[in-house]
Write a protein that holds these residues in place. Structure first.
Motif, short mmCIF file in Angstrom:
data_model
loop_
_atom_site.label_atom_id
_atom_site.label_comp_id
_atom_site.label_asym_id
_atom_site.label_seq_id
_atom_site.Cartn_x
_atom_site.Cartn_y
_atom_site.Cartn_z
N PHE A 79 0.85 -1.26 -0.03
CA PHE A 79 0.04 -0.07 -0.11
C PHE A 79 0.81 1.30 0.03
CE2 PHE A 79 -3.67 -2.50 0.21
CZ PHE A 79 -4.84 -1.66 0.40
N ILE A 80 0.37 2.21 -0.88
CA ILE A 80 1.00 3.40 -0.68
C ILE A 80 0.04 4.45 -0.20
CG2 ILE A 80 2.80 2.94 -2.59
CD1 ILE A 80 1.21 4.25 -4.72
N SER A 81 0.37 5.21 0.73
CA SER A 81 -0.66 5.95 1.36
C SER A 81 -0.30 7.37 1.69
CB SER A 81 -0.82 5.33 2.84
OG SER A 81 -2.06 5.99 3.55
N GLY A 82 -1.26 8.37 1.65
CA GLY A 82 -1.07 9.63 1.97
C GLY A 82 -1.57 9.70 3.46
N PHE A 83 -1.02 10.80 4.11
CA PHE A 83 -1.21 10.98 5.74
C PHE A 83 -2.71 10.91 6.06
CE2 PHE A 83 -2.08 13.62 9.39
CZ PHE A 83 -1.45 12.98 10.17
N GLY A 84 -3.50 11.31 5.14
CA GLY A 84 -4.91 11.20 5.55
C GLY A 84 -5.54 10.08 5.52
N THR A 85 -4.77 9.08 4.88
CA THR A 85 -5.24 7.65 4.57
C THR A 85 -4.54 6.65 5.34
OG1 THR A 85 -4.04 7.37 2.38
CG2 THR A 85 -6.51 8.20 2.55
N LEU A 86 -3.68 6.85 6.30
CA LEU A 86 -2.89 6.16 7.03
C LEU A 86 -3.88 4.76 7.72
CD1 LEU A 86 0.12 8.16 8.69
CD2 LEU A 86 0.04 6.13 6.77
N GLU A 87 -5.08 5.21 8.16
CA GLU A 87 -5.89 4.44 9.09
C GLU A 87 -6.26 3.09 7.98
OE1 GLU A 87 -9.14 6.78 10.14
OE2 GLU A 87 -8.40 6.99 12.27
N ALA A 88 -6.43 3.52 6.78
CA ALA A 88 -6.72 2.43 5.77
C ALA A 88 -5.56 1.67 5.85
CB ALA A 88 -6.98 3.15 4.59
N ALA A 89 -4.18 2.25 5.53
CA ALA A 89 -3.05 1.48 5.50
C ALA A 89 -2.84 0.50 6.53
CB ALA A 89 -1.89 2.27 5.18
#
Length: 450
Positions: A79-89
Motif C-alpha cells: 500500500f502507498i498511502s497519503g497521511f490522511g489515509t494511514l488508517e486504511a493502510a
C-alpha cells in the motif's frame, strides 16, 4: 508474470511516474484506477505484486485488495498511502498487506519493498545466506518486519552504515535476528552483488579454525589433499559475517585482527600472503566486554570490531512488533495455512508472553500453530501451555495481569490526553509522545481509539 506489476491508483500522473521508474528496473507495469479493471488485469497478466493506493475516489483500495487476494491468494500487496489515509493502510496490514509506505514516496525504498514482497510471495526466505549475484539481477533486500521506534532507529543506522565499509558488531539475544540484520547491511551496500559468507564460529573445531578461515595449501597437513580457499578468500569483494564471534578460539583471534588491519591472509602451509578485500560484520549474543575482562577475548580485537555496535532489543522490549510479525509469518505459510489467523484471545496471550527465544521462537510457534490448528482461526487453546501460562515457562516471567493492565491504562490515557491537546493531529501527537506515526496508529487500533 514474474516481472509484472499491477498499480492501482486513480491518479494517472502517479501511475506514470511509478511506471517509468519500475520499467527502468525491469518491470512491466499495468494500471487500474478502479476495482473492475484491477481484477481484469490481474486475471489476464498474473502480476507478481500489486501496489495499491487505498483512496480510489468512490471506491476503497481495501475492497480492491480483498477482491484481488480472494482471486490470487499468493499475490503480495504493497500500500502507498497519503497521511490522511494511514488508517486504511493500517487496516490493510491487518488484512495481510505486505507493507505500506507513506506519500510522498521514496522510490528507492518502494522498489526494495516490492522486490521483498515478490520474494516473500514466492516463498523465499528473508534470511538468505547468499543473495543473488549481480549478474542475476539486483539482490532482494531481506524483510525486516517492525513498527517499534527502537527498531526503526536501528534499521536506519544499519542503512547508513551499509554505505561505507565500517566494521559492524551486532549484539542481541539468540533469536533476535542478528543474521538478518547482517544480510540487510550487505544487501544495502555497494558489495550487494558479491558473496555474503556467513560463518558460525561456535561450530568450528579449534583445530580446524585457522584452515577454515584462512585456507590451506595441498600437503600442509595430513588430509590436505588439495588447496582450500578459506572463508576470507571466499568472501573476497563481498562481506564476511562471523556469527557468535565470542566463541572464536583465542589463538585465532590474533590472526583475525592482523587480517582486519592489513587485509592480508596467509593460508596454512602457504609461503606468501594474499590480499583480500572484505567487508567485516561480527555478531554475538555474549557480552564481549565481560569476556575481555576474564581474558577470554582479546581486548585489541574487541575494539577493532566495535567501531559501530548495533544492538537488537529482545522481543519483550518491543511488544508492538509481535502482532505485525504474527501476520507476516502467517502470510508465509504454505497453501491454506497462510489464510489462518489468531483469535483475539490467542493474540492477547501472545502479546503477554515474554518470548525468551525472541523472533525465532515466535516464527516456529506460528508454523506449528498454522499446521496443527483444525480451523481457520487459531484459538488460545491451540497455543503451547508455556504461552498460555507464561509463569510456568521459567525465563523472563512477564508482569502480572494487574500490572500489565495498569500500564496499558496509563498508556491509553496518555495517548488520549495528547490527542486532545493537539486537536486530534496524529503526527503532532506522535512527536509529543516520542513515537513514530506508524507506532501511534498501531496503539490507537490496539486500544480501540481509532
Amino acid at each position: 508474470m514474474k516481472n509484472a506489476l499491477l498499480i492501482v491508483d486513480d491518479n494517472e500522473r502517479v501511475y506514470q511516474s511509478l511506471a517509468i521508474n519500475f520499467q527502468r528496473n525491469g518491470f512491466v507495469c499495468h494500471w487500474a484506477a478502479d476495482n473492475r479493471t484491477a481484477l481484469d488485469l490481474a486475471e489476464r497478466h498474473e502480476p507478481a505484486a500489486a501496489v495499491i493506493d487505498p483512496s480510489l475516489g468512490s471506491e476503497s483500495g481495501l475492497d480492491v485488495m480483498g477482491n484481488l487476494v480472494s482471486r490470487i491468494p499468493s499475490l503480495p500487496v504493497v500500500f502507498i498511502s497519503g497521511f490522511g489515509t494511514l488508517e486504511a493502510a493500517v487496516a490493510a496490514m491487518k488484512m495481510g498487506a505486505f507493507d505500506f509506505l507513506p506519500k510522498p514516496l521514496d522510490f528507492k525504498r518502494l522498489l526494495e519493498v516490492v522486490r521483498s514482497a515478490i520474494a516473500a510471495g514466492r516463498g523465499a526466505s528473508p534470511a538468505l545466506t547468499h543473495p543473488p549475484r549481480a549478474d542475476a539481477g539486483s539482490p532482494v533486500m531481506p524483510t525486516i518486519v517492525s513498527v517499534s521506534p527502537s527498531m526503526e532507529k536501528l534499521i536506519a543506522q544499519a542503512g547508513r552504515a551499509a554505505d561505507s565499509d565500517i566494521t559492524v558488531l551486532i549484539t542481541g539475544e539468540s533469536g533476535t535476528g542478528k543474521e538478518l540484520l547482517a544480510e540487510y547491511i550487505h544487501a544495502a551496500s555497494r558489495r550487494a552483488g558479491q558473496p555474503l559468507v556467513r560463518v558460525n564460529c561456535s561450530a568450528i573445531a579449534d583445530s580446524l579454525a585457522e584452515s577454515e578461515l584462512f585456507g590451506h595449501v595441498k600437503g600442509s597437513f595430513t588430509g590436505a589433499v588439495e588447496d582450500h580457499a578459506g572463508y576470507f578468500a571466499q568472501a573476497d569483494g563481498g562481506t564476511l559475517h562471523l556469527d557468535e564471534i565470542g566463541d572464536m578460539p583465542f589463538p585465532i583471534q590474533a590472526k583475525i585482527l592482523r587480517t582486519l588491519e592489513n587485509s592480508l591472509i596467509r593460508p596454512v602451509g602457504g609461503k606468501q600472503e594474499i590480499p583480500v578485500d572484505v567487508r567485516f560484520v561480527a555478531s554475538t549474543n555474549k557480552n564481549l566486554g565481560e569476556l575481555v575482562e576474564r581474558g577470554a577475548f582479546r581486548n585489541d580485537l574487541y575494539f577493532r570490531i566495535n567501531p559501530l555496535q548495533l544492538h537488537i532489543p529482545p522481543l519483550r522490549e518491543r511488544r508492538e512488533d509481535i502482532a505485525p510479525l504474527l501476520r507476516h509469518f502467517l502470510s508465509r505459510q504454505p497453501g491454506r495455512e497462510a489464510g489462518k489467523r489468531f483469535s483475539v484471545e490467542a493474540e492477547k496471550a501472545l502479546l503477554a508472553y515474554d518470548w525468551p527465544g525472541n523472533v525465532r521462537e515466535l516464527q516456529n510457534l506460528v508454523k506449528v500453530c498454522a499446521l496443527l490448528s483444525p480451523g481457520a482461526i487459531i484459538e488460545a487453546d491451540d497455543l503451547p501451555q508455556a504461552v498460555r501460562s507464561p509463569s510456568s515457562s521459567g525465563a523472563h516471567p512477564p508482569a502480572s495481569t494487574s500490572q500489565s493492565g495498569r500500564l496499558e491504562d496509563a498508556e491509553r490515557h496518555a495517548i488520549r490526553t495528547v490527542l486532545d491537546e493537539v486537536g486530534g493531529n496524529r503526527r503532532m501527537a506522535a512527536e509529543r509522545l516520542g513515537i513514530s506515526v506508524r507506532t501511534l496508529y498501531y496503539k490507537l487500533d490496539r486500544y480501540g481509539l481509532s
